[in-house]
Design a protein around this motif. Structure first.
Motif, PDB file in Angstrom:
ATOM      1  N   ASP A  23      12.694 -36.499 -20.163  1.00  0.00           N
ATOM      2  CA  ASP A  23      12.120 -37.540 -21.020  1.00  0.00           C
ATOM      3  C   ASP A  23      10.755 -37.152 -21.578  1.00  0.00           C
ATOM      4  O   ASP A  23      10.224 -37.847 -22.450  1.00  0.00           O
ATOM      5  CB  ASP A  23      11.989 -38.852 -20.244  1.00  0.00           C
ATOM      6  N   VAL A  24      10.189 -36.085 -21.072  1.00  0.00           N
ATOM      7  CA  VAL A  24       8.856 -35.643 -21.487  1.00  0.00           C
ATOM      8  C   VAL A  24       9.025 -34.657 -22.643  1.00  0.00           C
ATOM      9  O   VAL A  24       9.149 -33.453 -22.437  1.00  0.00           O
ATOM     10  CB  VAL A  24       8.088 -35.012 -20.306  1.00  0.00           C
ATOM     11  N   THR A  25       9.046 -35.194 -23.848  1.00  0.00           N
ATOM     12  CA  THR A  25       9.215 -34.362 -25.033  1.00  0.00           C
ATOM     13  C   THR A  25       7.988 -34.501 -25.931  1.00  0.00           C
ATOM     14  O   THR A  25       7.282 -35.515 -25.898  1.00  0.00           O
ATOM     15  CB  THR A  25      10.459 -34.772 -25.838  1.00  0.00           C
ATOM     16  N   ALA A  26       7.763 -33.486 -26.737  1.00  0.00           N
ATOM     17  CA  ALA A  26       6.628 -33.510 -27.659  1.00  0.00           C
ATOM     18  C   ALA A  26       6.778 -34.649 -28.667  1.00  0.00           C
ATOM     19  O   ALA A  26       5.791 -35.272 -29.051  1.00  0.00           O
ATOM     20  CB  ALA A  26       6.503 -32.170 -28.370  1.00  0.00           C
ATOM     21  N   ARG A  27       7.987 -34.932 -29.077  1.00  0.00           N
ATOM     22  CA  ARG A  27       8.199 -36.025 -30.037  1.00  0.00           C
ATOM     23  C   ARG A  27       7.849 -37.378 -29.417  1.00  0.00           C
ATOM     24  O   ARG A  27       7.190 -38.208 -30.051  1.00  0.00           O
ATOM     25  CB  ARG A  27       9.641 -36.037 -30.534  1.00  0.00           C
ATOM     26  N   ARG A  28       8.297 -37.615 -28.214  1.00  0.00           N
ATOM     27  CA  ARG A  28       7.987 -38.896 -27.549  1.00  0.00           C
ATOM     28  C   ARG A  28       6.496 -39.018 -27.272  1.00  0.00           C
ATOM     29  O   ARG A  28       5.907 -40.081 -27.468  1.00  0.00           O
ATOM     30  CB  ARG A  28       8.785 -39.027 -26.256  1.00  0.00           C
ATOM     31  N   GLY A  30       4.167 -37.513 -28.919  1.00  0.00           N
ATOM     32  CA  GLY A  30       3.542 -37.670 -30.229  1.00  0.00           C
ATOM     33  C   GLY A  30       3.523 -39.109 -30.696  1.00  0.00           C
ATOM     34  O   GLY A  30       2.523 -39.594 -31.230  1.00  0.00           O
ATOM     35  N   ARG A  31       4.626 -39.809 -30.492  1.00  0.00           N
ATOM     36  CA  ARG A  31       4.678 -41.229 -30.870  1.00  0.00           C
ATOM     37  C   ARG A  31       3.654 -42.046 -30.090  1.00  0.00           C
ATOM     38  O   ARG A  31       3.061 -42.975 -30.618  1.00  0.00           O
ATOM     39  CB  ARG A  31       6.072 -41.802 -30.654  1.00  0.00           C
ATOM     40  N   LEU A  32       3.452 -41.684 -28.838  1.00  0.00           N
ATOM     41  CA  LEU A  32       2.504 -42.433 -28.001  1.00  0.00           C
ATOM     42  C   LEU A  32       1.045 -42.150 -28.347  1.00  0.00           C
ATOM     43  O   LEU A  32       0.205 -43.031 -28.211  1.00  0.00           O
ATOM     44  CB  LEU A  32       2.746 -42.115 -26.528  1.00  0.00           C
ATOM     45  N   VAL A  33       0.760 -40.924 -28.768  1.00  0.00           N
ATOM     46  CA  VAL A  33      -0.639 -40.553 -29.022  1.00  0.00           C
ATOM     47  C   VAL A  33      -0.973 -40.426 -30.508  1.00  0.00           C
ATOM     48  O   VAL A  33      -2.099 -40.083 -30.857  1.00  0.00           O
ATOM     49  CB  VAL A  33      -1.047 -39.257 -28.274  1.00  0.00           C
ATOM     50  N   GLY A  34      -0.010 -40.689 -31.384  1.00  0.00           N
ATOM     51  CA  GLY A  34      -0.267 -40.640 -32.809  1.00  0.00           C
ATOM     52  C   GLY A  34      -0.376 -39.231 -33.379  1.00  0.00           C
ATOM     53  O   GLY A  34      -1.162 -38.983 -34.284  1.00  0.00           O
ATOM     54  N   LYS A  35       0.426 -38.323 -32.842  1.00  0.00           N
ATOM     55  CA  LYS A  35       0.443 -36.930 -33.311  1.00  0.00           C
ATOM     56  C   LYS A  35       1.866 -36.545 -33.689  1.00  0.00           C
ATOM     57  O   LYS A  35       2.828 -37.160 -33.245  1.00  0.00           O
ATOM     58  CB  LYS A  35      -0.038 -35.973 -32.211  1.00  0.00           C
TER      59      LYS A  35
END
Length: 94
Positions: A23-28, A30-35
């Protein structure tokens, strides 16, 4: 640690607590940190695996009571040097 890297690691730990390493993906994150996906991975030479390894190491350093047992049961490299007695205590919830 930079503010962005700290935010990425915290978001990754939050995702890991709620699920698994998958579940630890760069896309997820990114959504959480605005990147963007690329923006998340920029600070982790080695890509997504390096990012997850950094998150796992941070969880161990912080003594995260949810993530560490998951790392132990998965045989993750972040806990490879952990003594067997310590692993057993983590798995027992102590």
């Amino acid at each position: 640690m930079t503010d962005t890297r700290t935010a990425i690691i915290r978001a990754g730990m939050d995702l890991w607590r709620k699920g698994s390493e998958a579940d630890v993906t760069a896309r997820r994150i990114g959504r959480l940190v605005g990147k963007t996906h690329a923006g998340v991975l920029y600070g982790f030479p080695g890509g997504a695996e390096a990012m997850r390894a950094a998150i796992a190491r941070a969880a161990v350093m912080c003594g995260d009571p949810v993530i560490i047992p998951k790392l132990i049961t998965a045989g993750h490299a972040a806990v490879a040097d952990m003594p067997a007695e310590t692993r057993m205590r983590w798995l027992a919830g102590c």
